[in-house]
Write a protein that holds these residues in place. Sequence first.
Motif, mmCIF file in Angstrom:
data_model
loop_
_atom_site.group_PDB
_atom_site.id
_atom_site.type_symbol
_atom_site.label_atom_id
_atom_site.label_comp_id
_atom_site.label_asym_id
_atom_site.label_seq_id
_atom_site.Cartn_x
_atom_site.Cartn_y
_atom_site.Cartn_z
ATOM 1 N N ALA A 27 0.844 -1.191 0.000
ATOM 2 C CA ALA A 27 0.000 0.000 0.000
ATOM 3 C C ALA A 27 0.879 1.241 0.000
ATOM 4 C CB ALA A 27 -0.908 -0.012 1.229
ATOM 5 N N SER A 28 0.505 2.227 -0.780
ATOM 6 C CA SER A 28 1.264 3.471 -0.828
ATOM 7 C C SER A 28 1.104 4.203 0.494
ATOM 8 C CB SER A 28 0.759 4.362 -1.967
ATOM 9 O OG SER A 28 0.941 3.710 -3.207
ATOM 10 N N PRO A 29 2.183 4.777 1.022
ATOM 11 C CA PRO A 29 2.063 5.529 2.273
ATOM 12 C C PRO A 29 1.209 6.764 2.078
ATOM 13 C CG PRO A 29 4.236 5.836 1.306
ATOM 14 C CD PRO A 29 3.554 4.771 0.502
ATOM 15 N N SER A 30 0.569 7.187 3.143
ATOM 16 C CA SER A 30 -0.301 8.366 3.070
ATOM 17 C C SER A 30 0.540 9.600 2.785
ATOM 18 C CB SER A 30 -1.048 8.557 4.392
ATOM 19 O OG SER A 30 -1.846 7.442 4.682
ATOM 20 N N PRO A 31 0.051 10.480 1.900
ATOM 21 C CA PRO A 31 0.799 11.708 1.644
ATOM 22 C C PRO A 31 0.880 12.574 2.894
ATOM 23 C CG PRO A 31 -1.128 11.526 0.184
ATOM 24 C CD PRO A 31 -1.166 10.375 1.128
ATOM 25 N N ALA A 32 1.960 13.284 3.025
ATOM 26 C CA ALA A 32 2.145 14.164 4.177
ATOM 27 C C ALA A 32 1.143 15.302 4.148
ATOM 28 C CB ALA A 32 3.562 14.725 4.167
ATOM 29 N N PRO A 33 0.687 15.762 5.309
ATOM 30 C CA PRO A 33 -0.195 16.935 5.343
ATOM 31 C C PRO A 33 0.574 18.192 4.958
ATOM 32 C CG PRO A 33 0.460 16.336 7.566
ATOM 33 C CD PRO A 33 0.993 15.257 6.664
ATOM 34 N N PRO A 72 5.153 10.802 1.527
ATOM 35 C CA PRO A 72 4.916 10.765 2.975
ATOM 36 C C PRO A 72 5.854 11.714 3.700
ATOM 37 C CG PRO A 72 6.299 8.929 2.342
ATOM 38 C CD PRO A 72 5.941 9.651 1.066
#
Length: 283
Positions: A163-169, A274
């Motif tokens: 799974a692709s890591p969540s993009p950084a805020p 991320p």
Amino acid sequence: MQATDALDMDSLRSWIGRTEEVSELLTSTLVERLYATLDREGPVTEGAEAPLLIHHCLCQPAVPTSALGPDGHPPRGGFLPPVPLPRRMWAGSAINFHSAPRIGEQVTRRSIIDDVTLKEGRSGRLCFVTVSHQVYAGGREVLHERQDIVYRDVPPADTRPRASPSPAPTGAAQREIRPTPELLFRYSALTFNGHRIHYDYPYATGEEGYPGLVVQGPLQAMLLAQYAEELRGCAPARFSFRSLSPIFGEAQFTLNAREEDGATALWTAGAGGPIAMEARAEW
């Protein structure tokens, strides 16, 4: 190639308590070159306060070029234990600032190996070496830093989809940085860091399998610390950082900041990527 030999942890832990002391004059030339590298301006006269984290450019080991390993690192052993794992990185630090070193002062770093531990991660073995540094300038203690260094196996080839890591805020405050090869090379030169992943593209991509040059963790930390100082208008009393994932050269990345419980939370991230490094500044 992944290391297969068992680690002799009893031998490696015998390095706990080992000390080192190194001194160097903090010159106006070094400060001027650091400002030029970061595209910043600041005072370079005798007695002026030096920029945050400049101590990472000082008191570095002067190992002959002929003694460097194939990756550009000094040979294993000496002050740091000879961990026989092929990959080494600066995992993070926690720094307490007491005052700023000043141009023209003699800077002394007194270091001690605090701990050597072994853990198992998803990509293999991880050997952590914890080092404490006390830094003095002009005879007074200017900071204390706890540094965590991690040695690891080469990650095994794995073609299974992940799974692709969540993009950084996005931070409430944000600044774009373009990590050109010139920036990475100059920072490596200032810190006397021969690790080839930061300036040798064929080595970084062909030998270590990265998609590009690797942006130095301490460079990201310096940029974040100085960004926090700029946002608040004064230097923090404490600053900590932790590397989570790499950032590669050429493509832009961002410095991000937001206020959080009286402190400033900071992080770096590539476009759509991320969090690469997370940090916290406290006053």
